[in-house]
Design a protein around this motif. Structure first.
Motif, PDB file in Angstrom:
ATOM      1  N   MET A  24       0.840  -1.194   0.000  1.00  0.00           N
ATOM      2  CA  MET A  24       0.000   0.000   0.000  1.00  0.00           C
ATOM      3  C   MET A  24       0.877   1.246   0.000  1.00  0.00           C
ATOM      4  O   MET A  24       1.678   1.435   0.918  1.00  0.00           O
ATOM      5  N   ARG A  26       1.970   4.789   0.824  1.00  0.00           N
ATOM      6  CA  ARG A  26       1.638   5.665   1.947  1.00  0.00           C
ATOM      7  C   ARG A  26       2.232   7.060   1.788  1.00  0.00           C
ATOM      8  O   ARG A  26       1.893   7.968   2.550  1.00  0.00           O
ATOM      9  N   GLU A  55       5.287  -1.328   0.553  1.00  0.00           N
ATOM     10  CA  GLU A  55       4.728  -0.428  -0.453  1.00  0.00           C
ATOM     11  C   GLU A  55       5.560  -0.399  -1.734  1.00  0.00           C
ATOM     12  O   GLU A  55       6.752  -0.703  -1.738  1.00  0.00           O
ATOM     13  N   GLY A 310      -5.339  -5.405   2.659  1.00  0.00           N
ATOM     14  CA  GLY A 310      -4.743  -4.085   2.680  1.00  0.00           C
ATOM     15  C   GLY A 310      -5.234  -3.238   3.827  1.00  0.00           C
ATOM     16  O   GLY A 310      -4.604  -3.149   4.879  1.00  0.00           O
ATOM     17  N   GLN A 311      -6.388  -2.574   3.643  1.00  0.00           N
ATOM     18  CA  GLN A 311      -6.870  -1.615   4.631  1.00  0.00           C
ATOM     19  C   GLN A 311      -7.093  -2.232   6.012  1.00  0.00           C
ATOM     20  O   GLN A 311      -6.902  -1.575   7.031  1.00  0.00           O
ATOM     21  N   PHE A 337      -4.464   8.253   4.360  1.00  0.00           N
ATOM     22  CA  PHE A 337      -3.775   7.204   3.601  1.00  0.00           C
ATOM     23  C   PHE A 337      -2.442   7.695   3.039  1.00  0.00           C
ATOM     24  O   PHE A 337      -1.445   6.972   3.068  1.00  0.00           O
TER      25      PHE A 337
END
Length: 353
Positions: A24, A26, A55, A310-311, A337
């Motif tokens: 992800m 960031r 990431e 993910g989240q 995010f």
């Protein structure tokens, strides 16, 4: 769900469970691409998952697309990532660094050299991108020459070696989400007439060469790839031949003996079933917006060996413990995010707090 918490052997490594932290972005790195000061704490907090995929990390200056994303090609980058990998390993975790070349999904204002983005062909994605001065349209990229494509393969190879120097357990090649490698797959983004364009074999060539080069450099057991068959975003259209391209690609990648393939599933169940048959090593499956009650369903159905989230992991540093306990999950704060400091990054509370 109990099978989620059993160890799994992936190539030469053993992960403590079947849960994966999906990569992800960031946007909290320094402008030069050195990981930010809080990154080690952020990843170490989430080290109880079987595997962390970090990431998207640019393999070169040309590979950067977004503002303040990390790199893994300079000495400063390596030093920054060493802090992260050491912190994760101290908690008993494993971490792969995802190598992401953004290709045409780039703006000159976001990169250290301020050059035009590069891509298979000079075709803009027709979408805006966030920059330090706000949203701006992404300019038309410059088409890579054949020699530059080969140099980009070498850039990936070099970055993979640097990732291992930084203590990573391996690297995941980002071949998904409309970035450079998938741009080569899609006729809407790739109109080349050399050996990297036209036929299915040619459009898959770049991905296979990148995977081959990295496997040669650091070992196939430390090399993986992420794919998102059918992704249609930012001007990407893989056309009717898309599923056939992935069947060919996965069969060719299978010959390399990579650690795993990580599939972002977009709904083509027949293609997913074929990938499962063609791929003989570990398969990680990531379904966008998978509800909590479906966690573990793909393992139970035999569709995957590990599941990526993910989240849920972003907002729950103790994701594994919460699942085991049947405890409520924190909800992710979408406003934090990208960019910022500890808020929405390292300040999500664990159950113990």
């Amino acid at each position: 769900m109990s099978s989620l918490f059993t160890p799994i052997h992936v190539a030469k490594a053993t992960f403590s469970n079947r849960l994966v932290m999906a990569p992800m972005t960031r946007s909290r790195a320094e402008f030069d691409g050195t990981p930010g000061e809080l990154a080690a704490e952020y990843y170490a907090q989430r080290a109880s998952v079987g595997l962390i995929v970090a990431e998207g990390t640019q393999p070169s200056a040309d590979g950067q697309g977004y503002l303040t994303t990390p790199g893994i090609y300079s000495d400063a980058h390596v030093a920054g990532w060493k802090k992260i990998t050491s912190a994760v390993h101290a908690q008993g975790g494993h971490i792969f660094i995802q190598l992401m070349h953004a290709g045409r999904m780039s703006h000159p204002d976001n990169t250290p050299h301020h050059r035009q983005g590069v891509a298979p062909s000079a075709i803009a994605p027709n979408t805006p991108m966030f920059t330090a001065t706000g949203m701006q349209d992404i300019p038309v990229p410059r088409a890579l020459s054949t020699e530059e494509v080969r140099q980009t393969v070498a850039d990936f190879r070099f970055a993979a070696r640097r990732a291992i120097e930084a203590g990573a357990d391996g690297v995941e090649i980002h071949g998904a989400n409309a970035y450079l490698i998938q741009q080569f797959f899609a006729p809407s983004a790739n109109t080349r007439t050399d050996e990297y364009g036209g036929s299915i074999e040619n459009r898959a060539r770049f991905a296979i060469e990148v995977a081959t080069a990295i496997a040669e450099e650091i070992g196939a057991d430390k090399t993986a790839i992420r794919l998102s068959p059918g992704t249609a975003m930012w001007g990407i259209d893989e056309g009717e031949e898309g599923p056939s391209l992935y069947r060919y690609l996965v069969a060719e990648l299978n010959k390399l003996g990579l650690a795993y393939v990580h599939v972002l599933h977009q709904g083509n169940d027949a293609l997913l079933a074929d990938i499962r048959k063609l791929w003989k090593n570990t398969l990680i499956l990531n379904r966008p917006s998978r509800p909590r009650e479906q966690i573990g369903a793909d393992l139970a159905a035999g569709l995957a060996d590990m599941e990526a989230y993910g989240q849920m992991v972003l907002a729950n540093p103790d994701f594994v413990e919460r699942l085991k306990a049947g405890a409520p999950l924190n909800q992710a704060d979408h406003t934090t995010f990208f960019g910022g400091s500890q808020k929405g990054y390292t300040d999500y509370l664990a159950l113990s707090a």
